[in-house]
Design a protein around this motif. Structure first.
Motif, PDB file in Angstrom:
ATOM      1  N   LYS A  27       0.835  -1.214   0.000  1.00  0.00           N
ATOM      2  CA  LYS A  27       0.000   0.000   0.000  1.00  0.00           C
ATOM      3  C   LYS A  27       0.863   1.254   0.000  1.00  0.00           C
ATOM      4  O   LYS A  27       0.529   2.260  -0.645  1.00  0.00           O
ATOM      5  CB  LYS A  27      -0.935  -0.013   1.214  1.00  0.00           C
ATOM      6  CG  LYS A  27      -2.043  -1.054   1.149  1.00  0.00           C
ATOM      7  CD  LYS A  27      -2.944  -0.946   2.357  1.00  0.00           C
ATOM      8  CE  LYS A  27      -4.126  -1.920   2.257  1.00  0.00           C
ATOM      9  NZ  LYS A  27      -3.679  -3.318   2.240  1.00  0.00           N
ATOM     10  N   PHE A  28       1.979   1.195   0.723  1.00  0.00           N
ATOM     11  CA  PHE A  28       2.858   2.362   0.790  1.00  0.00           C
ATOM     12  C   PHE A  28       3.490   2.639  -0.569  1.00  0.00           C
ATOM     13  O   PHE A  28       3.652   3.797  -0.966  1.00  0.00           O
ATOM     14  CB  PHE A  28       3.931   2.145   1.857  1.00  0.00           C
ATOM     15  CG  PHE A  28       4.688   3.401   2.215  1.00  0.00           C
ATOM     16  CD1 PHE A  28       4.018   4.560   2.592  1.00  0.00           C
ATOM     17  CD2 PHE A  28       6.069   3.433   2.170  1.00  0.00           C
ATOM     18  CE1 PHE A  28       4.702   5.707   2.926  1.00  0.00           C
ATOM     19  CE2 PHE A  28       6.764   4.580   2.501  1.00  0.00           C
ATOM     20  CZ  PHE A  28       6.080   5.725   2.876  1.00  0.00           C
ATOM     21  N   ARG A  29       3.850   1.590  -1.301  1.00  0.00           N
ATOM     22  CA  ARG A  29       4.398   1.773  -2.650  1.00  0.00           C
ATOM     23  C   ARG A  29       3.353   2.394  -3.577  1.00  0.00           C
ATOM     24  O   ARG A  29       3.669   3.260  -4.398  1.00  0.00           O
ATOM     25  CB  ARG A  29       4.869   0.424  -3.216  1.00  0.00           C
ATOM     26  CG  ARG A  29       6.163  -0.079  -2.621  1.00  0.00           C
ATOM     27  CD  ARG A  29       6.769  -1.184  -3.486  1.00  0.00           C
ATOM     28  NE  ARG A  29       5.870  -2.316  -3.633  1.00  0.00           N
ATOM     29  CZ  ARG A  29       5.839  -3.355  -2.805  1.00  0.00           C
ATOM     30  NH1 ARG A  29       6.661  -3.391  -1.759  1.00  0.00           N
ATOM     31  NH2 ARG A  29       4.998  -4.362  -3.020  1.00  0.00           N
ATOM     32  N   CYS A  34       1.121   7.457  -6.151  1.00  0.00           N
ATOM     33  CA  CYS A  34       0.026   8.427  -6.253  1.00  0.00           C
ATOM     34  C   CYS A  34       0.525   9.865  -6.168  1.00  0.00           C
ATOM     35  O   CYS A  34      -0.012  10.764  -6.805  1.00  0.00           O
ATOM     36  CB  CYS A  34      -0.990   8.193  -5.126  1.00  0.00           C
ATOM     37  SG  CYS A  34      -2.032   6.730  -5.339  1.00  0.00           S
ATOM     38  N   ILE A  35       1.532  10.094  -5.353  1.00  0.00           N
ATOM     39  CA  ILE A  35       1.965  11.475  -5.100  1.00  0.00           C
ATOM     40  C   ILE A  35       3.204  11.859  -5.893  1.00  0.00           C
ATOM     41  O   ILE A  35       3.716  12.965  -5.753  1.00  0.00           O
ATOM     42  CB  ILE A  35       2.222  11.698  -3.594  1.00  0.00           C
ATOM     43  CG1 ILE A  35       3.377  10.813  -3.106  1.00  0.00           C
ATOM     44  CG2 ILE A  35       0.963  11.447  -2.807  1.00  0.00           C
ATOM     45  CD1 ILE A  35       3.726  11.039  -1.648  1.00  0.00           C
ATOM     46  N   CYS A  51      -6.250   5.515  -4.992  1.00  0.00           N
ATOM     47  CA  CYS A  51      -5.390   6.304  -4.107  1.00  0.00           C
ATOM     48  C   CYS A  51      -6.125   6.664  -2.821  1.00  0.00           C
ATOM     49  O   CYS A  51      -5.542   6.640  -1.737  1.00  0.00           O
ATOM     50  CB  CYS A  51      -4.914   7.562  -4.823  1.00  0.00           C
ATOM     51  SG  CYS A  51      -3.678   7.248  -6.108  1.00  0.00           S
ATOM     52  N   ARG A  52      -7.408   7.013  -2.949  1.00  0.00           N
ATOM     53  CA  ARG A  52      -8.185   7.335  -1.753  1.00  0.00           C
ATOM     54  C   ARG A  52      -8.270   6.144  -0.812  1.00  0.00           C
ATOM     55  O   ARG A  52      -8.088   6.272   0.407  1.00  0.00           O
ATOM     56  CB  ARG A  52      -9.598   7.791  -2.151  1.00  0.00           C
ATOM     57  CG  ARG A  52      -9.658   9.141  -2.825  1.00  0.00           C
ATOM     58  CD  ARG A  52     -11.096   9.643  -2.910  1.00  0.00           C
ATOM     59  NE  ARG A  52     -11.200  10.857  -3.688  1.00  0.00           N
ATOM     60  CZ  ARG A  52     -11.547  10.910  -4.966  1.00  0.00           C
ATOM     61  NH1 ARG A  52     -11.855   9.782  -5.609  1.00  0.00           N
ATOM     62  NH2 ARG A  52     -11.603  12.052  -5.616  1.00  0.00           N
ATOM     63  N   HIS A  87      -0.188  14.063   3.221  1.00  0.00           N
ATOM     64  CA  HIS A  87      -0.501  14.977   2.118  1.00  0.00           C
ATOM     65  C   HIS A  87      -0.423  14.245   0.789  1.00  0.00           C
ATOM     66  O   HIS A  87       0.468  13.454   0.557  1.00  0.00           O
ATOM     67  CB  HIS A  87       0.477  16.149   2.080  1.00  0.00           C
ATOM     68  CG  HIS A  87       0.198  17.110   0.965  1.00  0.00           C
ATOM     69  ND1 HIS A  87      -0.792  18.052   1.020  1.00  0.00           N
ATOM     70  CD2 HIS A  87       0.772  17.245  -0.253  1.00  0.00           C
ATOM     71  CE1 HIS A  87      -0.809  18.734  -0.108  1.00  0.00           C
ATOM     72  NE2 HIS A  87       0.122  18.267  -0.895  1.00  0.00           N
ATOM     73  N   THR A  88      -1.356  14.494  -0.066  1.00  0.00           N
ATOM     74  CA  THR A  88      -1.279  13.990  -1.425  1.00  0.00           C
ATOM     75  C   THR A  88      -1.641  15.118  -2.370  1.00  0.00           C
ATOM     76  O   THR A  88      -2.214  16.134  -1.966  1.00  0.00           O
ATOM     77  CB  THR A  88      -2.259  12.818  -1.675  1.00  0.00           C
ATOM     78  OG1 THR A  88      -3.574  13.344  -1.793  1.00  0.00           O
ATOM     79  CG2 THR A  88      -2.209  11.799  -0.562  1.00  0.00           C
ATOM     80  N   LEU A  89      -1.301  14.932  -3.620  1.00  0.00           N
ATOM     81  CA  LEU A  89      -1.644  15.922  -4.637  1.00  0.00           C
ATOM     82  C   LEU A  89      -2.937  15.564  -5.360  1.00  0.00           C
ATOM     83  O   LEU A  89      -3.298  16.177  -6.352  1.00  0.00           O
ATOM     84  CB  LEU A  89      -0.498  16.031  -5.652  1.00  0.00           C
ATOM     85  CG  LEU A  89       0.855  16.443  -5.072  1.00  0.00           C
ATOM     86  CD1 LEU A  89       1.889  16.514  -6.183  1.00  0.00           C
ATOM     87  CD2 LEU A  89       0.740  17.771  -4.357  1.00  0.00           C
TER      88      LEU A  89
END
Length: 413
Positions: A27-29, A34-35, A51-52, A87-89
């Motif tokens: 999941k971390f990868r 995603c970002i 991503c959500r 934080h994500t974009l």
């Protein structure tokens, strides 16, 4: 010294735990993808939903709730783990930005500082806390060494150029404010002043010609965007926003009622693209070196950033409280108006200025380290004829100090 308190799990440890867990690691990868720029576009048409759901899953993992320590080893790596979660974009993924650093409890050793300066036989020094602070720093080996180091970097000119190496200057400044105890750094930076000579010396604490000023003020969006693109700067700025958040409903003007945390967060952004400083030598007003002219459709964003410094009641009160003696009890009680004793001390300080100017050169005791870095400018201390300094000295002194011996006095007084 301040002590960090919290869960005891920093983001480096959390990252290692996640790496050893196949489900968390996968999941971390995905989140990293995603970002990373347009990484989400490579995940297919359901990228946003994926991503959500990845963020939601990781919020219940060992990664969520981890923190970092300011100035820690591998700080940037630790912060990269933190920001990956917080934080994500991605549009519609609104994760609140809070301070990535562990909270601090006040434990500044002002008793030690007082013991250093209390033995002075000079009445002027006893009523001038800026001189006391410099004297105390010179007594402490770490404070003196790192202060001399950053001043050396910040006044050194690049070969065949009339500019300093701002990057090295900023790095040395961050090292000083991260490694020297706040009872020294805060006394140097927030000492109270009642005359322009003192205030100019305080303004020169971070050598503004290199670390702060430029020929022209850029639009504030430029240093702000630069800060957001750097994990360390972004984290220091987030900590500053968090701990210096003003509140009109608070007795102290601070939402978190903690002047110590606000001032500590403020020193954290010195040596970054958004480095603030005193704007002049007649007030205690603070601002970054920028303007909001020509901000276009980001005018509101720019003004909000600038107002966080110029109209911040929390930061303003914290600095004033530090100077008038209410700092240590500020977290529990509001700032109080000056007492008769305070006014008497202020009057004594003003009266001492003339004596200080007459005797100041007799008090200068430069260390061997400082003499090495400032050789060539020491003649200023004995030059009472008003003759101009040599050209190589004038190149870094004249353009940005209103008092010719400001940087020299900064170190050795």
């Amino acid at each position: 010294m301040t002590e960090a308190v919290g869960s005891g799990k920093d983001c480096l440890q959390a990252g290692e735990l996640c790496t050893n867990d196949p489900s968390c690691s996968a999941k971390f990868r995905t989140l990293r993808q995603c970002i990373a720029g347009n990484g989400a576009n490579k995940l297919g048409p359901d990228a946003k939903n994926q991503c959500r759901s990845t963020v939601t899953a990781l919020l219940s993992s060992q990664l969520y709730g981890c923190k970092c320590k300011r100035g820690m080893k591998k700080e940037k790596h630790c912060l990269s783990v933190y920001w990956s979660i917080h934080h994500t974009l991605m549009e519609g993924m609104n994760v609140l930005e809070s301070s990535p650093y562990e909270p601090f409890v006040r434990g500044f050793d002002y008793v030690r500082l007082a013991s250093i300066t209390a033995g002075s036989e000079n009445e002027v020094t006893q009523v001038n806390r800026c001189l006391d602070a410099a004297k105390a720093c010179n007594v402490d080996e770490t404070c003196q060494r790192l202060r001399t180091e950053y001043v050396s970097f910040c006044i050194r000119r690049l070969p065949r150029a009339d500019t300093c190496n701002r990057s090295k200057c900023h790095k040395a400044l961050r090292k000083f404010f991260d490694r020297v105890p706040p009872e020294y750094t805060h006394e140097l930076l927030f000492c109270p002043c009642d005359d322009t000579a003192c205030a100019e010396r305080r303004r020169q604490t971070i050598v503004p010609a290199c670390s702060y000023e430029a020929k022209e003020k850029p639009n504030c969006l430029a240093p702000l965007d630069s800060c957001r693109g750097n994990y360390v700067c972004r984290s220091r700025y987030a900590e500053f926003q968090f701990n210096c958040q003003p509140s009109p409903h608070s007795a102290t003007g601070c939402q978190r009622e903690n002047y110590a945390a606000c001032l500590l967060a403020y020193t954290g952004i010195i040596g970054s693209p958004i480095t603030p400083n005193y704007v002049d030598n007649s007030t205690s007003n603070i601002a970054p070196w920028c303007t909001c002219n020509a901000s276009g459709n980001r005018q509101e964003e720019c003004e909000s950033f600038l107002h966080l410094f110029t109209e911040n009641l929390c930061l303003h009160n914290a600095i004033l409280a530090f100077g008038n003696g209410t700092y240590l009890s500020a977290a529990q009680t509001p700032s109080v108006p000056p007492t008769t004793q305070m006014r008497k001390q202020e009057w004594n300080a003003n009266r001492a200025v003339a004596t200080l100017r007459e005797n100041i050169f007799e008090q200068l005791q430069p260390t061997k380290v400082e003499e090495k870095h400032l050789r060539g400018s020491t003649h200023l201390a004995s030059d009472t004829s008003g003759s101009a300094p040599p050209s190589h000295t004038a190149r870094w002194l004249v353009p940005w100090v209103s008092v010719p011996i400001a940087v020299y006095l900064l170190l050795i007084m």
